[in-house]
Design a protein around this motif. Structure first.
Motif, short mmCIF file in Angstrom:
data_model
loop_
_atom_site.label_atom_id
_atom_site.label_comp_id
_atom_site.label_asym_id
_atom_site.label_seq_id
_atom_site.Cartn_x
_atom_site.Cartn_y
_atom_site.Cartn_z
N PHE A 1 19.11 -32.82 36.44
CA PHE A 1 20.34 -32.25 36.33
C PHE A 1 20.15 -30.85 35.56
O PHE A 1 21.08 -30.18 35.44
CB PHE A 1 21.25 -33.09 35.50
CG PHE A 1 21.27 -34.58 35.99
CD1 PHE A 1 21.94 -34.75 37.24
CD2 PHE A 1 20.84 -35.72 35.28
CE1 PHE A 1 21.95 -36.20 37.79
CE2 PHE A 1 20.86 -36.79 35.75
CZ PHE A 1 21.51 -36.98 36.97
N THR B 1 20.75 -24.33 30.23
CA THR B 1 21.41 -25.89 30.17
C THR B 1 22.40 -26.18 28.94
O THR B 1 22.44 -24.95 27.88
CB THR B 1 20.09 -26.77 29.89
OG1 THR B 1 19.37 -26.40 28.94
CG2 THR B 1 19.23 -27.00 31.20
N LYS C 1 21.85 -30.86 31.18
CA LYS C 1 22.44 -30.26 32.29
C LYS C 1 22.64 -28.81 32.35
O LYS C 1 23.05 -28.15 31.34
CB LYS C 1 23.98 -30.98 32.71
CG LYS C 1 23.70 -32.48 32.87
CD LYS C 1 25.28 -33.03 33.13
CE LYS C 1 25.26 -34.78 33.24
NZ LYS C 1 26.40 -35.02 33.72
#
Length: 481
Positions: A404, A424, A430
Motif C-alpha cells: 500500500f 506515505t 499507505k
C-alpha cells in the motif's frame, strides 16, 4: 496501432506495408494469415532481429541495471523514516492507525519502530538508514520514490506484476520489451541478461521470459561463477571442427526455413544458436577480472569478509562490464542465505542486516564507478522490491507484506539526483501523496530509453499489447529537464 510504430524511421517489409495499407476483405484475409504467427510484426521476417532500433524520443539512457531486492525490503527501515513509530512503539496498531488491511498471514503484532537510525546524506540531505552507509554517500545521485503501490501482496503475483506489468504467468518481461523495442548495441552477448546471485524470484524464470514476443528477446540467466553459462567452452578439439559443425547446422536450418516460411520458434532458435557461438568467446572475456585493478575489485567488495558481499560485488562489477559492451537490460538477483530474501516475517534485524550488507558496498561502488567512467548519465539504475512491509510487527520481531506504500529509488540515465518524490502517511503504511503505480515505473524506464510506452506495441490475441497495458504515466518530476 501497429507494432512497427515503435520506430521513427525504420524500413518495413512488403508484408508490413500491406498489413498497414490494405483495405476491406484484403486486410481481413491478410490479418487471418498473419494470425498464425501471433502478430503482424512477427510475420515480417525481422521480428527476432536484435539490430539496434531508432527511438521514438531522444534517449537519456542506453542501458538499464535493475537491482531487484527479492522479498520486499521494509520502507520504514531503509529510505522512509517515520519518527511517529518511535512514539507509538509497542502500541496496538488498531488503536493508533485505525482500520488495517488484511495481511498475508493475518498475524498482527504491535507497532514496531525501526531498529536502525537514519542520517541525512549529501547536499540534498536525503535521510537513509544505517543499513546503507555506502549507498548514503551516493544520495545526491538518487531519486527516492516513497509512494509506490502495487495490487498484489503475494510474492509470485507481485513478481509477475513488477516484471511484466501483469499479475499472471507468461507475459513478456520488462527486459524483453526493452530489447524488443531497442534491439542491442552488442552482437556477441544477449540484449537481456539476468545476473543470478543465487535466488530466482518466486514465479521462476517466467519473470524473465519473452511471453508472446519472439523468443529471441527472453532473458539469459548467468550464474555468479567464472563459468556463468552452461557449455560455454567448446567441446570440439579444434576451432575448425566447431566452425564446420556450425556451418552445417546453419545450412540445415536455412533449408528448413525455406520449406516452412516464417516460423518464429525456428528463427529464434537459429538466432540463439548463432549468438551462443559468439558467446563462447565473449563470455570468458567478460568474466575475466584480470584487467580490473585491485582497488576497483576491493571497492565492489570482492575481498570483503562477508561471502554474500563478494557474490553481489562480482555481479555489480559484471553489470558494469556488460553496460560497457552495449547490453541493454541487466537484472541482478540477490544472494541466498540471508534469512529468506528480504522477506523478514521474523528476525527482522538479522535478515535485513545481512541483506543490506550483501548489496550496500557493491551498489555504491557501481554508481561511483559508472560515474567516474562517464557511463552513469547513460545508464539507468533501478533499486526495487515487489512491495514493502508493514509498520507494525508480525508476531514480535518481523514485518508482513505491505503493497500500500513502499519505496524504490532510481539513479543515472536522466534521473534528477537528490530528489524525494511522494510520501506515505506518518506511519509509513499507505501512500498519501503522488501515488506511483508499477506501470508508471515502467513508463518512466521506457521514456528514459527513448521509447514512448503508448506506442511500443505487439499484436497478440487481437489486441495491440504493451508493457503498461492501458496505464502508465511518466514521472517527469524526477527527471532532468
Amino acid at each position: 496501432m501497429f507494432p512497427c510504430q515503435r520506430y521513427l524511421a525504420q524500413p518495413i517489409s512488403r508484408r508490413e506495408l500491406l498489413s498497414q495499407s490494405a483495405q476491406g476483405f484484403g486486410a481481413v484475409a491478410l490479418s487471418t494469415m498473419l494470425a498464425q504467427s501471433g502478430s503482424a510484426f512477427a510475420s515480417s521476417g525481422n521480428s527476432s532481429s536484435l539490430a539496434a532500433r531508432t527511438t521514438h524520443l531522444p534517449a537519456k539512457a542506453k542501458s538499464v541495471i535493475f537491482l531487484y531486492m527479492d522479498g520486499g525490503p521494509s520502507q520504514v527501515d531503509t529510505f522512509d523514516p517515520k519518527p511517529t513509530l518511535d512514539k507509538y512503539d509497542g502500541r496496538p496498531p488498531h488503536e493508533v492507525i485505525g482500520k488495517l488491511e488484511p495481511t498475508q498471514f493475518a498475524n498482527i503484532g504491535k507497532i514496531l519502530k525501526s531498529p536502525w537510525k537514519f542520517r541525512q546524506y549529501g547536499e540534498s540531505g536525503i535521510p537513509i538508514s544505517d543499513l546503507f552507509p555506502h549507498i548514503g554517500t551516493c544520495a545526491d545521485d538518487l531519486a527516492v520514490v516513497r509512494s509506490v503501490v502495487a495490487p498484489f501482496s503475494e510474492h509470485t503475483f507481485a513478481n509477475y506484476f513488477l516484471h511484466t506489468g501483469t499479475g499472471v504467468q507468461g507475459r513478456p518481461s520488462h527486459g524483453a520489451w526493452v530489447s524488443y523495442g531497442l534491439g542491442s548495441e552488442c552482437d556477441d552477448l544477449p540484449a537481456f541478461v539476468i545476473l543470478n546471485g543465487g535466488l530466482i524470484p518466486p514465479g521462476g524464470v517466467d519473470c524473465f521470459g519473452s511471453g508472446f514476443l519472439p523468443a529471441a528477446f527472453q532473458g539469459s540467466v548467468f550464474t555468479s561463477g567464472e563459468a556463468p553459462v552452461a557449455n560455454i567452452r567448446p567441446s570440439e578439439k579444434t576451432r575448425e571442427l566447431q566452425a564446420a559443425k556450425l556451418a552445417l547446422m546453419k545450412r540445415l536450418d536455412q533449408n528448413r526455413l525455406q520449406q516452412l516460411g516464417h516460423v518464429d520458434a525456428i528463427e529464434s532458435a537459429i538466432s540463439n544458436y548463432e549468438l551462443a557461438a559468439k558467446m563462447q568467446l565473449a563470455v570468458p572475456a567478460l568474466m575475466d577480472m584480470q584487467d580490473e585493478s585491485k582497488s576497483t575489485q576491493d571497492a565492489y567488495g570482492l575481498s570483503d569478509d562477508f561471502p554474500n558481499t563478494r557474490i553481489y560485488g562480482r555481479l555489480c562489477l559484471v553489470a558494469r562490464r556488460l553496460v560497457e559492451r552495449g547490453v541493454r537490460f541487466i537484472e541482478l538477483t540477490c544472494p541466498a542465505g540471508n534469512g529468506d530474501r528480504w522477506d523478514q516475517h521474523g528476525n527482522l534485524v538479522d535478515g535485513h542486516t545481512k541483506n543490506a550488507r550483501s548489496v550496500d558496498k557493491p551498489i555504491a561502488a557501481l554508481i561511483q564507478d559508472l560515474k567516474q567512467r562517464g557511463l552513469l548519465d547513460e545508464t539507468l539504475i533501478v533499486w526495487c522490491g515487489e512491495f514493502g512491509r508493514t509498520p507494525f510487527a508480525q508476531g514480535g520481531d518481523g514485518r508482513d507484506h505491505n503493497p500500500f506504500g513502499f519505496t524504490i529509488w532510481m539513479a543515472g540515465g536522466g534521473i534528477k539526483g537528490g530528489t524525494i518524490h511522494g510520501a506515505t502517511d506518518e506511519f509509513g503504511y499507505k501512500a498519501v501523496e503522488n501515488k506511483v503505480e508499477v506501470h508508471d515505473l515502467h513508463a518512466t524506464m521506457l521514456h528514459l530509453l527513448g521509447v514512448d510506452h503508448t506506442r511500443q506495441t505487439f499484436r497478440f490475441g487481437g489486441r495491440d499489447m504493451r508493457l503498461t497495458d492501458i496505464h502508465g504515466h511518466v514521472l517527469h518530476e524526477i527527471l532532468n529537464s
